[in-house]
Enzyme design. Structure first.
Site, PDB file in Angstrom:
ATOM      1  N   CYS A  21       0.804  -1.230   0.000  1.00 35.29           N
ATOM      2  CA  CYS A  21       0.000   0.000   0.000  1.00 35.29           C
ATOM      3  C   CYS A  21       0.836   1.278   0.000  1.00 35.29           C
ATOM      4  O   CYS A  21       0.750   2.075  -0.940  1.00 35.29           O
ATOM      5  CB  CYS A  21      -0.931   0.014   1.209  1.00 35.29           C
ATOM      6  SG  CYS A  21      -2.308  -1.144   1.093  1.00 35.29           S
ATOM      7  N   ARG A  28       6.387  -8.313   0.592  1.00 34.30           N
ATOM      8  CA  ARG A  28       6.250  -7.505  -0.611  1.00 34.30           C
ATOM      9  C   ARG A  28       6.937  -6.147  -0.445  1.00 34.30           C
ATOM     10  O   ARG A  28       6.751  -5.465   0.545  1.00 34.30           O
ATOM     11  CB  ARG A  28       4.767  -7.311  -0.964  1.00 34.30           C
ATOM     12  CG  ARG A  28       4.147  -8.539  -1.591  1.00 34.30           C
ATOM     13  CD  ARG A  28       2.671  -8.330  -1.872  1.00 34.30           C
ATOM     14  NE  ARG A  28       1.871  -8.346  -0.658  1.00 34.30           N
ATOM     15  CZ  ARG A  28       0.542  -8.192  -0.662  1.00 34.30           C
ATOM     16  NH1 ARG A  28      -0.103  -7.998  -1.792  1.00 34.30           N
ATOM     17  NH2 ARG A  28      -0.127  -8.229   0.474  1.00 34.30           N
TER      18      ARG A  28
END
Length: 310
Positions: free
Chosen positions: A132, A200
């Site tokens: 994000c 990630r």
């Protein structure tokens, strides 16, 4: 979706209703969870909103903030993460300055946090990762470019964030050379945040890659690390596969081979062992990206922290 609806000869708000609710979640946050986080939502019409409230009653007691369009909802999501990115980048630049000034950035932040208005504490690290914070602000940036605007605040924040692994690697290389240590490093805590397995856009891998370019022997350890996911994480991080020694356990046989321990994320499961490594001086040089290890004058290990490098 609207094109598909139009092809089917349906009318939005009459034959069919649309609702759009962007993700809003903070993994492992013990205070704010799915059931009590307010959700921003766009609904095409009042009836759809009433239906959606009944559905979301079982999720978060229908604590919904309705906005006028899906575009507004998406900009809200991107802006929330841009806010975090900008403030993380700001505090990382402050940490770099504190390194130069020889003061502790945490002391600065903690003192500033006593201000009861107009301030929110953020703490430095090797760069924000995950799915994000480093990505969502790019939607605002691209939207600005498409409208012949510059969103320089976000652009600068992204550049600062991307440069943090290099800054950490520069400092590690500098100290290793200055102290005449072997060029090997154990990078510990490879996920994008503490106590999660999600790697990630991980700063840990980026530090490993930086040091690999400088001919360091690379060891990696993460309590949550799963080798079968390595290829996936590297692809998602836009990295090519590279070799490093995957440590399955922080045992003393491995530790005695290591010249530098770089802690990117402090997992709770590793806390006691890392404290032991420092207090017993088991590794000559420790670089703490999150400035969590407390200085102990009895330890013979060199301890540097981001924003506290004396």
């Amino acid at each position: 979706i609207r094109e598909w609806i139009s092809e089917k000869k349906f009318e939005v708000g009459k034959d069919i209703g649309l609702a759009f609710c962007p993700e809003r979640v903070d993994p492992l946050n013990t205070k704010w969870k799915l059931e009590n986080i307010p959700r921003v939502i766009y609904c095409s019409d009042d009836q759809t909103f009433e239906i959606t409230k009944k559905i979301y009653f079982f999720v978060n007691h229908a604590n919904l903030v309705r906005v006028s369009s899906a575009k507004v909802a998406e900009v809200v999501k991107s802006f929330e993460n841009a806010f975090r990115l900008v403030n993380i980048s700001l505090v990382n630049e402050l940490a770099i300055l504190c390194d130069k000034l020889g003061i502790n950035v945490k002391e600065v932040i903690n003192a500033a946090s006593t201000k009861p208005f107009g301030f929110m504490p953020f703490y430095p690290g090797a760069g924000a990762g995950g799915h994000c914070i480093p990505k969502d602000p790019r939607f605002l940036l691209e939207s600005a470019k498409n409208n012949n605007l510059e969103f320089s605040t976000i652009q600068n924040a992204l550049e600062i964030n991307e440069n943090m692994p290099k800054y950490v690697s520069d400092k590690i290389e500098e100290v290793v050379k200055e102290k005449g240590l072997k060029k090997n490093v154990l990078v510990c805590g490879l996920s994008y945040k503490p106590d999660v397995e999600d790697m990630r856009d991980s700063s840990g891998f980026k530090i490993m890659l930086e040091l690999k370019k400088r001919n360091f022997e690379i060891f990696g350890y993460d309590y949550y690390y799963k080798p079968k996911l390595l290829k996936k994480y590297l692809q998602e991080n836009s990295m090519k596969e590279f070799e490093f020694v995957n440590i399955k356990k922080l045992d003393n046989e491995i530790i005695k081979k290591i010249s530098c321990l770089c802690i990117v994320q402090h997992h709770t499961k590793n806390k006691l062992k890392i404290n032991e490594i420092y207090e017993k001086s088991l590794i000559p040089f420790i670089y703490d990206c999150q400035n969590q290890i407390k200085k102990n004058n009895k330890s013979k290990s060199i301890l540097y922290s981001l924003g506290n490098c004396f």
